[in-house]
Design a protein around this motif. Structure first.
Motif, PDB file in Angstrom:
ATOM      1  N   LYS A 111     -16.665 -32.755 -13.593  1.00  0.00           N
ATOM      2  CA  LYS A 111     -16.595 -31.114 -14.347  1.00  0.00           C
ATOM      3  C   LYS A 111     -16.469 -30.748 -15.606  1.00  0.00           C
ATOM      4  O   LYS A 111     -17.095 -32.384 -16.295  1.00  0.00           O
ATOM      5  CB  LYS A 111     -14.634 -31.706 -14.356  1.00  0.00           C
ATOM      6  CG  LYS A 111     -14.404 -30.902 -13.065  1.00  0.00           C
ATOM      7  CD  LYS A 111     -14.815 -29.754 -12.068  1.00  0.00           C
ATOM      8  CE  LYS A 111     -13.271 -29.767 -10.973  1.00  0.00           C
ATOM      9  NZ  LYS A 111     -12.777 -28.415 -10.010  1.00  0.00           N
ATOM     10  N   ASP A 112     -17.039 -30.194 -16.506  1.00  0.00           N
ATOM     11  CA  ASP A 112     -17.332 -29.701 -17.255  1.00  0.00           C
ATOM     12  C   ASP A 112     -16.055 -29.625 -18.471  1.00  0.00           C
ATOM     13  O   ASP A 112     -15.544 -28.904 -18.270  1.00  0.00           O
ATOM     14  CB  ASP A 112     -18.054 -28.650 -18.013  1.00  0.00           C
ATOM     15  CG  ASP A 112     -19.016 -28.548 -18.855  1.00  0.00           C
ATOM     16  OD1 ASP A 112     -18.410 -29.007 -19.747  1.00  0.00           O
ATOM     17  OD2 ASP A 112     -19.675 -27.753 -18.878  1.00  0.00           O
ATOM     18  N   PHE A 113     -15.458 -30.382 -19.490  1.00  0.00           N
ATOM     19  CA  PHE A 113     -14.669 -29.891 -19.863  1.00  0.00           C
ATOM     20  C   PHE A 113     -14.542 -30.778 -21.692  1.00  0.00           C
ATOM     21  O   PHE A 113     -15.755 -31.514 -21.536  1.00  0.00           O
ATOM     22  CB  PHE A 113     -13.315 -30.520 -20.090  1.00  0.00           C
ATOM     23  CG  PHE A 113     -13.129 -31.926 -19.222  1.00  0.00           C
ATOM     24  CD1 PHE A 113     -12.546 -32.617 -19.958  1.00  0.00           C
ATOM     25  CD2 PHE A 113     -13.511 -32.502 -18.080  1.00  0.00           C
ATOM     26  CE1 PHE A 113     -12.425 -34.363 -19.856  1.00  0.00           C
ATOM     27  CE2 PHE A 113     -13.485 -33.133 -17.139  1.00  0.00           C
ATOM     28  CZ  PHE A 113     -12.413 -34.484 -18.241  1.00  0.00           C
ATOM     29  N   TRP A 114     -14.101 -30.719 -22.312  1.00  0.00           N
ATOM     30  CA  TRP A 114     -13.933 -30.680 -23.736  1.00  0.00           C
ATOM     31  C   TRP A 114     -12.613 -31.934 -24.230  1.00  0.00           C
ATOM     32  O   TRP A 114     -11.266 -31.311 -23.981  1.00  0.00           O
ATOM     33  CB  TRP A 114     -14.376 -30.092 -25.275  1.00  0.00           C
ATOM     34  CG  TRP A 114     -15.727 -29.125 -25.481  1.00  0.00           C
ATOM     35  CD1 TRP A 114     -16.778 -30.386 -24.590  1.00  0.00           C
ATOM     36  CD2 TRP A 114     -16.160 -28.601 -25.149  1.00  0.00           C
ATOM     37  NE1 TRP A 114     -17.972 -29.302 -24.820  1.00  0.00           N
ATOM     38  CE2 TRP A 114     -17.209 -27.817 -25.152  1.00  0.00           C
ATOM     39  CE3 TRP A 114     -15.224 -27.046 -26.339  1.00  0.00           C
ATOM     40  CZ2 TRP A 114     -17.491 -26.951 -25.743  1.00  0.00           C
ATOM     41  CZ3 TRP A 114     -15.423 -25.988 -26.644  1.00  0.00           C
ATOM     42  CH2 TRP A 114     -17.177 -25.694 -26.561  1.00  0.00           C
ATOM     43  N   THR A 115     -12.738 -32.798 -24.283  1.00  0.00           N
ATOM     44  CA  THR A 115     -11.991 -33.971 -24.893  1.00  0.00           C
ATOM     45  C   THR A 115     -11.569 -34.041 -26.374  1.00  0.00           C
ATOM     46  O   THR A 115     -11.983 -34.711 -27.432  1.00  0.00           O
ATOM     47  CB  THR A 115     -11.272 -34.784 -24.981  1.00  0.00           C
ATOM     48  OG1 THR A 115     -11.576 -34.514 -22.888  1.00  0.00           O
ATOM     49  CG2 THR A 115      -9.526 -35.505 -24.579  1.00  0.00           C
ATOM     50  N   TYR A 116     -10.864 -33.389 -27.346  1.00  0.00           N
ATOM     51  CA  TYR A 116     -10.255 -33.677 -28.148  1.00  0.00           C
ATOM     52  C   TYR A 116      -8.923 -34.055 -29.074  1.00  0.00           C
ATOM     53  O   TYR A 116      -8.246 -34.693 -27.790  1.00  0.00           O
ATOM     54  CB  TYR A 116      -9.409 -32.018 -28.955  1.00  0.00           C
ATOM     55  CG  TYR A 116     -10.957 -31.469 -28.920  1.00  0.00           C
ATOM     56  CD1 TYR A 116     -11.527 -31.346 -30.299  1.00  0.00           C
ATOM     57  CD2 TYR A 116     -10.812 -30.042 -27.710  1.00  0.00           C
ATOM     58  CE1 TYR A 116     -12.908 -30.155 -29.990  1.00  0.00           C
ATOM     59  CE2 TYR A 116     -12.142 -29.820 -27.990  1.00  0.00           C
ATOM     60  CZ  TYR A 116     -12.719 -29.588 -28.796  1.00  0.00           C
ATOM     61  OH  TYR A 116     -13.970 -27.664 -28.330  1.00  0.00           O
TER      62      TYR A 116
END
Ligand code: 5AD
Ligand code: SF4
Length: 456
Positions: free
Chosen positions: A234-239
């Motif tokens: 899956k494509d996601f961003w973690t901050y």
């Protein structure tokens, strides 16, 4: 109805309180003035006096209205404020006892709502009790306020005791959430195609230090998230927010560099560009130490954006010391800075010191720091002109005619609706449903803190 009054942690807490209220069969009302309201609550924030004053304003207003639903207060508040709030709200409780709210209300039903019930804050002293309570709070399934972006708490409290800050007193000492719970929550959301996660804590990179398991640390947690990204495809961003410069180490940057799902954006509070001020703030680093961390970030993560927090007008800050903050801002070249005028917080160490920078000087320094930020940040944004950027669409403003979104570096992007809207109604519906998706945009103009683009 429950109102969040502060930061991201505060909004995350609110999402869990909503679950408790929903579990009682209560539905959130759109309006505060709805005469059918059964209960009104505030999740308080104590980071600035203004936020505390708002709580007083709101409850006085609620208490003087004709119909009077039950009122409660939870969140981040100082013990001294808590005592005063008890006289004004029906229920005042620490956030980790939120799951007890139905019980509290049950006990109260039939009462005349004039005496408040509060839970013994003395329990805060026992770290085992606290740990169990906050873990059970974290286990509540939040009523997420977005279908594509989520806050995930990973830690509560702080052990750093910066002299200006009230958090160690409002939230007590650091407790790290067990990784199983964090990763289960994240996996669940990844399965639901969430695109952006923000791991929350007051000092996230000391994550795990309070636990006996020596393998538990922030870099290891981030690595586990990176692996979830690879496994699921899956494509996601973690901050994450906020780390402390003192607890930063290169291993974390190596992990961020290794995995696409770990966003290349670092929020690293500097607070001041002067060593003597930093020392009085009990920050435990010098400007040179901070710059060394920045050097490592830029070496390992060359494309990463760098955000910071700055306080102007801290006790005893001279003109020359403030100038050094501006100098540091220019040298470090932040993409974004959250600038605050110092305000004493009762309970914090500096509250006993003279708040001796006048309001006018604080205003001037605040304006000057903002100017320097815009100067640096607009130069950085200009570098994005004509580039192709991946953008997460997070909102749509039909009236003003644009989509809003942000890049992986958390640079806000506005995309004109006209450019993406075909004239047909069908296309319109298609575009509306795109909120929460990634898109690619060409940057067509840039400002100081945001850019504009065209969807490709
Ligand atoms: N006055 C002004 N700013 C403050 N912050 C924390 N406490 C204070 C205070 N007493 C700012 C710091 C911190 C951010 C969350 O809020 O910059 O990093
Ligand atoms: Fe407050 Fe300092 Fe802890 Fe951040 S690190 S929450 S500023 S005491």
């Amino acid at each position: 109805m429950v109102l969040p009054f502060g930061c991201q942690m505060n909004r995350s807490d609110t999402e869990r309180i909503r679950t408790v209220l929903n579990s009682m069969g209560l539905e959130e009302s759109e309006s505060e003035d709805d005469p059918d309201l059964a209960i009104k609550g505030i999740i308080a924030c104590s980071i600035r006096q203004k936020a505390v004053d708002r709580v007083y304003g709101k409850i006085r207003n609620w208490n003087s209205s004709k119909w009077k639903p039950l009122t409660f207060l939870s969140g981040c508040f100082l013990p001294a404020d808590g005592e005063k709030f008890e006289a004004l709200f029906d229920f005042v409780f620490p956030i980790d006892l939120a799951s007890k709210l139905p019980e509290m209300i049950r006990e109260r039903t039939g009462d005349d709502f004039t005496n408040s019930i509060s839970l013994p804050s003395g329990e805060f002293a026992d770290s085992d009790v606290m740990e169990k309570r906050i873990e059970s709070f974290w286990q509540l399934q939040p009523a997420y306020s977005s279908g594509s972006e989520a806050f995930i708490p990973i830690q509560n409290g702080c052990n750093r005791f910066c002299t200006f800050c009230a958090v160690p007193y409002t939230r007590s000492r650091e407790v790290s959430r067990l990784p199983a719970g964090i990763l289960a929550e994240l996996r669940y959301l990844v399965g639901k195609d969430y695109r952006s996660f923000t791991l929350l804590g007051q000092n996230v990179n000391s994550y795990g230090h309070d636990r006996k398991d020596s393998k538990l640390n922030f870099a290891a947690l981030m690595k586990s998230i990176g692996k979830i990204g690879r496994e699921t495809g899956k494509d996601f961003w973690t901050y994450f927010t906020s780390p402390h410069p003192r607890d930063m180490n290169g291993a974390l940057f190596d992990v961020i560099a290794e995995y696409d799902v770990l966003a290349k954006q670092i929020h690293l509070p500097l607070q001041s560009g002067d060593d003597e001020v930093l020392s009085r703030m009990n920050r435990n680093y010098s400007v040179a130490d901070y710059q060394q961390v920045v050097h490592e970030i830029r070496g390992t993560l060359p494309g990463a954006t760098l955000f910071t927090d700055i306080i102007v007008g801290f006790c005893g800050e001279t003109d020359a010391q403030f100038e050094r903050t501006l100098e540091a801002m220019r040298e470090i070249q932040f993409d974004m800075a959250y600038i605050a005028k110092y305000s004493p917080r009762p309970g914090a160490a500096s509250a006993g010191w003279a708040d001796d920078v006048s309001r006018e000087v604080k205003e001037q320094r605040f304006a000057k720091a903002g100017e320097v930020l815009r100067e640096i940040a607009s130069r950085k944004k200009r570098e994005m002109l004509a580039s192709k950027q991946k953008v997460l669409l997070c909102g749509r403003n039909e009236q003003k005619g644009y989509f809003s979104g942000y890049t992986e570096g958390r640079v806000p992007v506005r995309l004109a609706l006209d450019a993406v809207n075909a004239k047909s109604a069908e296309k319109n519906v298609e575009n509306r449903s795109r909120v929460g998706e990634f898109t690619t945009a060409r940057i067509t103009s840039t400002g100081s803190l945001s850019v504009e683009g065209r969807m490709l």
